[in-house]
Design an enzyme around this catalytic site. Structure first.
Site, PDB file in Angstrom:
ATOM      1  N   HIS A 116      -0.635  -2.460  -8.521  1.00  0.00           N
ATOM      2  CA  HIS A 116      -0.375  -2.531  -7.081  1.00  0.00           C
ATOM      3  C   HIS A 116      -1.489  -3.243  -6.327  1.00  0.00           C
ATOM      4  O   HIS A 116      -1.369  -3.484  -5.134  1.00  0.00           O
ATOM      5  CB  HIS A 116      -0.190  -1.106  -6.529  1.00  0.00           C
ATOM      6  CG  HIS A 116       0.401  -1.057  -5.163  1.00  0.00           C
ATOM      7  ND1 HIS A 116      -0.266  -0.543  -4.075  1.00  0.00           N
ATOM      8  CD2 HIS A 116       1.610  -1.471  -4.699  1.00  0.00           C
ATOM      9  CE1 HIS A 116       0.506  -0.624  -3.004  1.00  0.00           C
ATOM     10  NE2 HIS A 116       1.640  -1.186  -3.351  1.00  0.00           N
ATOM     11  N   LYS A 166      -4.018  -6.160  -4.911  1.00  0.00           N
ATOM     12  CA  LYS A 166      -3.876  -7.551  -4.461  1.00  0.00           C
ATOM     13  C   LYS A 166      -5.266  -8.169  -4.423  1.00  0.00           C
ATOM     14  O   LYS A 166      -6.043  -7.930  -3.495  1.00  0.00           O
ATOM     15  CB  LYS A 166      -3.228  -7.642  -3.079  1.00  0.00           C
ATOM     16  CG  LYS A 166      -1.756  -7.203  -3.056  1.00  0.00           C
ATOM     17  CD  LYS A 166      -1.600  -5.729  -2.834  1.00  0.00           C
ATOM     18  CE  LYS A 166      -0.135  -5.320  -2.775  1.00  0.00           C
ATOM     19  NZ  LYS A 166       0.029  -3.858  -2.694  1.00  0.00           N
ATOM     20  N   ASP A 220     -13.484 -19.412  -8.352  1.00  0.00           N
ATOM     21  CA  ASP A 220     -14.740 -19.956  -8.888  1.00  0.00           C
ATOM     22  C   ASP A 220     -15.861 -18.925  -8.981  1.00  0.00           C
ATOM     23  O   ASP A 220     -17.039 -19.295  -9.018  1.00  0.00           O
ATOM     24  CB  ASP A 220     -15.214 -21.145  -8.052  1.00  0.00           C
ATOM     25  CG  ASP A 220     -14.376 -22.390  -8.279  1.00  0.00           C
ATOM     26  OD1 ASP A 220     -13.537 -22.380  -9.197  1.00  0.00           O
ATOM     27  OD2 ASP A 220     -14.548 -23.366  -7.522  1.00  0.00           O
ATOM     28  N   HIS A 231       2.413  -2.009   6.637  1.00  0.00           N
ATOM     29  CA  HIS A 231       2.054  -2.110   5.225  1.00  0.00           C
ATOM     30  C   HIS A 231       0.555  -1.961   5.017  1.00  0.00           C
ATOM     31  O   HIS A 231       0.057  -2.090   3.898  1.00  0.00           O
ATOM     32  CB  HIS A 231       2.534  -3.455   4.651  1.00  0.00           C
ATOM     33  CG  HIS A 231       2.592  -3.487   3.165  1.00  0.00           C
ATOM     34  ND1 HIS A 231       1.667  -4.148   2.388  1.00  0.00           N
ATOM     35  CD2 HIS A 231       3.466  -2.928   2.298  1.00  0.00           C
ATOM     36  CE1 HIS A 231       1.966  -4.002   1.113  1.00  0.00           C
ATOM     37  NE2 HIS A 231       3.052  -3.265   1.026  1.00  0.00           N
ATOM     38  N   LYS A 276      -3.262  -0.504   4.562  1.00  0.00           N
ATOM     39  CA  LYS A 276      -3.940   0.597   3.879  1.00  0.00           C
ATOM     40  C   LYS A 276      -5.422   0.491   4.238  1.00  0.00           C
ATOM     41  O   LYS A 276      -6.245   0.024   3.458  1.00  0.00           O
ATOM     42  CB  LYS A 276      -3.766   0.517   2.365  1.00  0.00           C
ATOM     43  CG  LYS A 276      -2.302   0.478   1.881  1.00  0.00           C
ATOM     44  CD  LYS A 276      -1.854  -0.921   1.635  1.00  0.00           C
ATOM     45  CE  LYS A 276      -0.542  -1.021   0.883  1.00  0.00           C
ATOM     46  NZ  LYS A 276       0.587  -0.354   1.457  1.00  0.00           N
ATOM     47  N   ASP A 314     -16.297   6.645  12.251  1.00  0.00           N
ATOM     48  CA  ASP A 314     -17.484   6.530  13.119  1.00  0.00           C
ATOM     49  C   ASP A 314     -17.907   5.069  13.342  1.00  0.00           C
ATOM     50  O   ASP A 314     -19.031   4.667  13.011  1.00  0.00           O
ATOM     51  CB  ASP A 314     -18.655   7.321  12.520  1.00  0.00           C
ATOM     52  CG  ASP A 314     -18.427   8.822  12.546  1.00  0.00           C
ATOM     53  OD1 ASP A 314     -17.479   9.263  13.217  1.00  0.00           O
ATOM     54  OD2 ASP A 314     -19.183   9.553  11.881  1.00  0.00           O
TER      55      ASP A 314
END
Length: 408
Positions: free
Chosen positions: A115, A117, A122, A314, A316, A321
């Site tokens: 899951h 991404k 380089d 979508h 996350k 603080d």
């Protein structure tokens, strides 16, 4: 090698919102690649603006850059025939992580998905976040969207790029080994598995261009089923436990376990303002309904809950603080639900930088104020049909966890 998630100085971390900004940054980096491009994504959907990324990968491979692409077997069971041929002609290597096979998701071991991404170019520039290679204005199940989905990623330079590259190469060589086993090429398989276990030299942090902000402290957090089973959850628990002013979490699929719920309740009890920005649009039955039975206890404890209903959420991400010297923020692929925290391969970047935290906090606060609906304490008085659907989804989620042998 066990990854040390300690925050380290010497990073340049840039917040990216939405697929359009992410694709522009990704394409610019890939077009400058000279050695290699590593890309992992759950969904690789060559539709609309996402085709720009596919075209950039193709261009890089055609000019001799080593391009390695890994997609998930559920998120992307196959590429179109046209793009498969284009990638093959360009010399681009791509693999499908855990293809479903005949029985598909009926086998609990197939619930462990890729899951995360991630992208490394380089060895000196990396991207991490929740954004798939998927057009912001398009959904594979719902078609064209009236407004783009809300999501975030970061681009990074510094030591953690080496950590990301190391993790990606390990997975790549293990997939290579598995492919050779299926082809009964045992010597090649053994070499691939041996390569996956070798330590890799990590790039040094790059000097920042003149005029850029001071280097940020940052770290990579992983979740897998070997060495990093609870690293992301522990980081959330520690940050919430140390919070003194505010906790702001935006999470698409939110079903926290007992420890996370207690941490949020305790933070609110000691006077910390706790705000949750959650999915308000129906997307999937389980994820949409299973989260709602936990709302009541959180609202009773003083936690503020807002549902984003302008489009699909979508993101996350989280901020703790933001105006403090102890500011903490995270951007990544991990939802706060059992699928992410117990089963899937996930990756988050944690940043301890006040300017970064304030920027993310400001954007999330703006979304809450203008594009979200507050959930009131009368939540439990909804119609019985709605409450029944929520309880059914919650029960099915608990049954699924029982079948995997996990406690949450």
């Amino acid at each position: 090698m066990r990854h040390n998630p300690s925050l380290r100085d010497g990073h340049h971390i840039r917040l990216i919102e939405g697929g359009q900004g992410y694709f522009e940054s990704l394409v610019a980096a890939v077009d400058q690649a000279q050695s290699h491009v590593l890309l992992e994504t759950y969904i690789f959907d060559v539709h609309g603006a996402a085709a720009l990324v596919a075209e950039a990968l193709e261009r890089a491979a055609l000019r001799g850059v080593r391009v390695c692409l890994v997609v998930d077997g559920v998120g992307t069971p196959k590429l179109s025939e046209a793009w498969s041929q284009r990638f093959a002609r360009a010399g681009l290597d791509w693999r499908v992580y855990s293809p479903l096979g005949t029985l598909g998701l009926l086998m609990p071991n197939r619930w462990r998905r890729l899951h995360r991404k991630l992208c490394v170019v380089d060895g000196h520039t990396a991207f991490c976040g929740g954004i798939n290679i998927l057009d912001d204005w398009y959904d594979p199940h719902y078609g064209s969207l009236a407004r783009p989905r809300l999501d975030f990623a970061v681009s990074a330079q510094g030591e953690l790029v080496g950590h990301i590259q190391h993790s990606m190469l390990q997975l790549w060589w293990r997939l290579q080994g598995a492919m050779h086993v299926r082809e009964r090429k045992i010597p090649q398989a053994l070499r691939s598995f041996k390569t996956a276990g070798l330590p890799l030299s990590w790039k040094q942090a790059l000097p920042l261009p003149d005029g850029q902000p001071l280097p940020s402290r940052a770290a990579l957090l992983l979740r897998d089923n070997v060495l990093h089973r609870s690293q992301i959850e522990r980081a959330y628990l520690k940050a919430i436990g140390l919070a003194r002013q505010e906790v702001l979490i935006a999470n698409a699929y939110f079903l926290p376990g007992r420890r996370l719920r207690k941490a949020l309740v305790h933070a609110a009890a000691r006077g910390v303002r706790v705000r949750l920005l959650l999915q308000g649009r129906y997307e999937y039955f389980m994820q949409y309904h299973a989260a709602r039975p936990v709302y009541g206890a959180l609202l009773a404890a003083g936690v503020e809950i807002y549902e984003y209903d302008a489009s699909f959420l979508h993101a996350k991400v989280a901020v703790v603080d933001p105006d403090s010297d102890r500011s903490w923020a995270t951007v990544g692929s991990s939802n706060l639900d059992p699928l992410s925290l117990l089963l899937a391969r996930e990756a988050n970047v944690v940043v301890a930088d006040r300017l970064f935290a304030q920027k993310l906090h400001q954007r999330l606060s703006q979304v809450i104020a203008t594009q979200s609906t507050p959930i009131s304490s009368s939540w439990g008085q909804r119609q019985w049909q709605q409450r029944l659907r929520d309880r059914i989804a919650f029960g099915l989620m608990r049954l699924a966890l029982f079948l995997t042998g996990h406690r949450y």
